[in-house]
Design a protein around this motif. Structure first.
Motif, PDB file in Angstrom:
ATOM      1  N   ALA A   1     -28.429  41.061  32.907  1.00 23.31           N
ATOM      2  CA  ALA A   1     -26.940  41.585  32.898  1.00 23.31           C
ATOM      3  C   ALA A   1     -26.005  40.675  32.462  1.00 23.31           C
ATOM      4  CB  ALA A   1     -27.064  42.364  34.459  1.00 23.31           C
ATOM      5  N   SER A   2     -24.886  40.905  32.428  1.00 23.81           N
ATOM      6  CA  SER A   2     -23.652  40.201  32.158  1.00 23.81           C
ATOM      7  C   SER A   2     -23.026  39.976  33.662  1.00 23.81           C
ATOM      8  CB  SER A   2     -22.613  40.469  31.239  1.00 23.81           C
ATOM      9  OG  SER A   2     -22.178  41.762  31.693  1.00 23.81           O
ATOM     10  N   ARG A   3     -23.381  40.922  34.525  1.00 29.30           N
ATOM     11  CA  ARG A   3     -22.630  40.916  35.970  1.00 29.30           C
ATOM     12  C   ARG A   3     -23.601  41.339  36.848  1.00 29.30           C
ATOM     13  NH1 ARG A   3     -18.832  43.602  38.832  1.00 29.30           N
ATOM     14  NH2 ARG A   3     -17.313  42.264  40.256  1.00 29.30           N
ATOM     15  N   LEU A   4     -23.732  40.950  38.167  1.00 27.34           N
ATOM     16  CA  LEU A   4     -24.497  41.301  39.197  1.00 27.34           C
ATOM     17  C   LEU A   4     -23.472  41.684  40.379  1.00 27.34           C
ATOM     18  CD1 LEU A   4     -27.321  42.120  40.287  1.00 27.34           C
ATOM     19  CD2 LEU A   4     -27.460  39.863  41.247  1.00 27.34           C
TER      20      LEU A   4
ATOM     21  N   LEU B   1     -25.628  50.232  35.641  1.00 29.04           N
ATOM     22  CA  LEU B   1     -26.813  50.672  36.262  1.00 29.04           C
ATOM     23  C   LEU B   1     -26.978  50.292  37.720  1.00 29.04           C
ATOM     24  CD1 LEU B   1     -29.538  52.336  36.252  1.00 29.04           C
ATOM     25  CD2 LEU B   1     -30.851  49.960  35.829  1.00 29.04           C
ATOM     26  N   ASP B   2     -26.919  51.131  38.780  1.00 27.99           N
ATOM     27  CA  ASP B   2     -27.293  51.040  40.189  1.00 27.99           C
ATOM     28  C   ASP B   2     -28.699  50.946  40.590  1.00 27.99           C
ATOM     29  OD1 ASP B   2     -24.548  50.734  40.509  1.00 27.99           O
ATOM     30  OD2 ASP B   2     -24.184  52.744  41.296  1.00 27.99           O
TER      31      ASP B   2
ATOM     32  N   THR C   1     -25.328  46.717  41.526  1.00 25.27           N
ATOM     33  CA  THR C   1     -24.629  47.278  40.236  1.00 25.27           C
ATOM     34  C   THR C   1     -24.791  46.243  39.127  1.00 25.27           C
ATOM     35  OG1 THR C   1     -23.201  48.626  41.393  1.00 25.27           O
ATOM     36  CG2 THR C   1     -22.850  48.214  39.196  1.00 25.27           C
ATOM     37  N   LEU C   2     -25.484  46.501  38.001  1.00 29.13           N
ATOM     38  CA  LEU C   2     -25.644  45.531  36.940  1.00 29.13           C
ATOM     39  C   LEU C   2     -24.890  46.030  35.814  1.00 29.13           C
ATOM     40  CD1 LEU C   2     -28.740  45.775  38.290  1.00 29.13           C
ATOM     41  CD2 LEU C   2     -29.354  43.975  36.774  1.00 29.13           C
ATOM     42  N   THR C   3     -23.990  45.364  35.449  1.00 27.81           N
ATOM     43  CA  THR C   3     -23.194  45.516  34.174  1.00 27.81           C
ATOM     44  C   THR C   3     -23.953  45.017  32.812  1.00 27.81           C
ATOM     45  OG1 THR C   3     -21.146  45.634  35.612  1.00 27.81           O
ATOM     46  CG2 THR C   3     -20.950  45.623  33.103  1.00 27.81           C
ATOM     47  N   ASN C   4     -23.667  45.858  31.968  1.00 26.71           N
ATOM     48  CA  ASN C   4     -24.520  45.513  30.392  1.00 26.71           C
ATOM     49  C   ASN C   4     -25.904  45.328  30.805  1.00 26.71           C
ATOM     50  OD1 ASN C   4     -21.948  45.662  29.037  1.00 26.71           O
ATOM     51  ND2 ASN C   4     -21.590  43.354  29.649  1.00 26.71           N
TER      52      ASN C   4
ATOM     53  N   GLU D   1     -48.206  45.113  24.056  1.00 33.41           N
ATOM     54  CA  GLU D   1     -49.274  44.433  23.292  1.00 33.41           C
ATOM     55  C   GLU D   1     -48.880  44.733  21.626  1.00 33.41           C
ATOM     56  OE1 GLU D   1     -53.233  45.449  24.300  1.00 33.41           O
ATOM     57  OE2 GLU D   1     -53.066  44.396  26.001  1.00 33.41           O
ATOM     58  N   GLU D   2     -48.435  46.045  21.350  1.00 35.05           N
ATOM     59  CA  GLU D   2     -48.023  46.462  19.920  1.00 35.05           C
ATOM     60  C   GLU D   2     -46.870  46.328  19.842  1.00 35.05           C
ATOM     61  OE1 GLU D   2     -49.717  50.261  19.371  1.00 35.05           O
ATOM     62  OE2 GLU D   2     -51.813  49.518  19.631  1.00 35.05           O
ATOM     63  N   GLY D   3     -45.722  46.074  20.593  1.00 36.71           N
ATOM     64  CA  GLY D   3     -44.392  46.003  20.462  1.00 36.71           C
ATOM     65  C   GLY D   3     -43.458  46.058  21.987  1.00 36.71           C
ATOM     66  N   ASP D   4     -42.199  45.597  21.933  1.00 37.15           N
ATOM     67  CA  ASP D   4     -41.641  45.592  22.922  1.00 37.15           C
ATOM     68  C   ASP D   4     -40.681  46.791  23.242  1.00 37.15           C
ATOM     69  OD1 ASP D   4     -42.602  43.172  23.363  1.00 37.15           O
ATOM     70  OD2 ASP D   4     -40.863  41.983  22.861  1.00 37.15           O
ATOM     71  N   GLU D   5     -40.589  47.304  24.470  1.00 32.68           N
ATOM     72  CA  GLU D   5     -39.625  48.152  24.672  1.00 32.68           C
ATOM     73  C   GLU D   5     -38.448  47.799  25.141  1.00 32.68           C
ATOM     74  OE1 GLU D   5     -39.474  52.358  27.405  1.00 32.68           O
ATOM     75  OE2 GLU D   5     -41.379  51.228  27.333  1.00 32.68           O
ATOM     76  N   LEU D   6     -37.189  48.108  24.703  1.00 35.48           N
ATOM     77  CA  LEU D   6     -35.942  47.912  24.985  1.00 35.48           C
ATOM     78  C   LEU D   6     -34.994  49.115  25.711  1.00 35.48           C
ATOM     79  CD1 LEU D   6     -33.915  45.384  25.228  1.00 35.48           C
ATOM     80  CD2 LEU D   6     -32.953  46.205  23.025  1.00 35.48           C
ATOM     81  N   ILE D   7     -34.800  48.907  27.000  1.00 38.03           N
ATOM     82  CA  ILE D   7     -33.660  49.636  27.754  1.00 38.03           C
ATOM     83  C   ILE D   7     -32.545  49.287  27.967  1.00 38.03           C
ATOM     84  CG2 ILE D   7     -33.768  51.134  29.743  1.00 38.03           C
ATOM     85  CD1 ILE D   7     -36.818  51.117  30.132  1.00 38.03           C
TER      86      ILE D   7
END
Length: 358
Positions: free
Chosen positions: A190-193, A225-226, A203-206, A214-220
């Motif tokens: 996060a850019s800011r905590l 986000l709190d 609270t996490l910004t960005n 194993e077959e690929g990465d998941e990006l959320i």
């Protein structure tokens, strides 16, 4: 003990206590003169001020007791020498080593008192002293900002922040990495905590969370986000005086915990821990040096002995501070840095004692 032992021992302890009672009120008066405007401006309660100066007394008595002890031994031993009492003792068949015995008994009493004070009383006093200072006199200025904070918070997770601001409860460029064995399982960034004190969430910004598959990465991703994170915010960077406020067992546990977290302040904490043992030992060394330099009757009288004693005392304090700072700011061994003044002055004590005996 014989009459000679009691005579010297009473002078030893009595002069030391008198020196403390003379200098501590002076220190309190000077401190009040410097801080009275802040105390009045912040409307500090009267009993808070009383407790502060009790802590102030214990804190500085523990810090400066080697200096007070050294000067007190030089003072009363010089008086014995000027009154030719030492010549009378030695002329009666008492050896110089036997003459030294009550001094060593006195230094043992002082060392045991200093050990108890340094292990248990001084940490509590340091906590009260620093909390008052940063609450009323400096208003939270103990840590403005810390750069490149890196910690292991448990067996599986590591955190990093490029800038950590305790007073604002924020951190920038924050990352959390979770490992299973040697494999990275997910990474949060996060850019800011920011800590939400009302419910201890963050609270996490960005917000970005990459889950390694194993077959690929998941990006959320989330704009904001709190959430709850597995560490206490104040654990990121303890205040600079934290080690001084812990008794010896708590300090050992704290150092072990900080080592697991990869703290960059380990040397600072170890310097504090080693000084808990080195300061009581210095009572013996400084006592021997004080006796050696002041047991001879000099043409210049007590002034010469006091001038020499004050010079040696400030050299000791200078070396103690310089080597302690070097250890805190570099990779220099904290153990060697703390004990080097005692080793150096221990050798000097042996040399001076041998010449004094002759």
């Amino acid at each position: 003990m014989k009459i000679l032992d009691w005579y010297i021992l009473k002078r030893y302890l009595g002069t030391f206590v008198m020196m403390l009672f003379l200098f501590i009120p002076i220190g309190i008066t000077i401190n009040i003169a410097e801080k009275i405007d802040k105390i009045l401006e912040n409307e500090v309660p009267f009993w808070e001020v009383v407790n502060y100066y009790i802590d102030f007394t214990v804190y500085f008595a523990n810090l400066l007791f080697p200096l007070f002890l050294f000067l007190s031994v030089i003072w009363f031993t010089s008086k014995l020498a000027q009154n030719t009492e030492i010549i009378a003792f030695l002329s009666s068949g008492v050896s110089f080593w036997r003459f030294l015995r009550p001094y060593l008994i006195g230094s043992t009493v002082v060392s045991l008192g200093a050990l108890v004070m340094g292990m248990y009383l001084a940490p509590n006093a340091s906590k009260g002293f620093n909390e008052f200072k940063y609450t009323y006199l400096k208003r939270g200025a103990e840590v403005q900002e810390t750069s490149d904070v890196y910690r292991q918070i448990n067996d599986k997770e590591y955190i990093y922040a490029s800038h950590f601001q305790p007073r604002l409860n924020t951190a920038r460029n924050f990352t959390l990495e979770h490992f299973e064995g040697n494999e990275l399982k997910f990474k949060i960034s996060a850019s800011r905590l920011k800590l939400n004190e009302e419910d201890s969430t963050y609270t996490l910004t960005n917000f970005n969370k990459r889950i390694i598959g194993e077959e690929g990465d998941e990006l959320i991703t989330e704009i904001s986000l709190d959430t709850v994170l597995p560490f206490e915010f104040e654990d990121l960077t303890p205040v600079s005086y934290m080690a001084e406020t812990l008794n010896y067992q708590e300090l050992r546990d704290f150092i072990a915990q900080e080592k697991r977290r990869g703290s960059g302040n380990i040397n600072r904490y170890q310097v504090v821990a080693y000084k808990r043992w080195s300061l009581p030992v210095s009572a013996y060394i400084l006592t021997v040096i004080a006796v050696a330099v002041s047991s001879m009757k000099r043409r210049g009288g007590m002034g010469v002995n006091l001038a020499l004693g004050i010079t040696l005392a400030f050299v000791f304090i200078f070396m103690d501070k310089v080597f302690g700072t070097i250890a805190e700011q570099s990779t220099f061994s904290p153990l060697l840095a703390v004990w080097f003044p005692n080793i150096f002055f221990g050798i000097l004590a042996i040399y001076l004692l041998w010449n004094a005996k002759r």
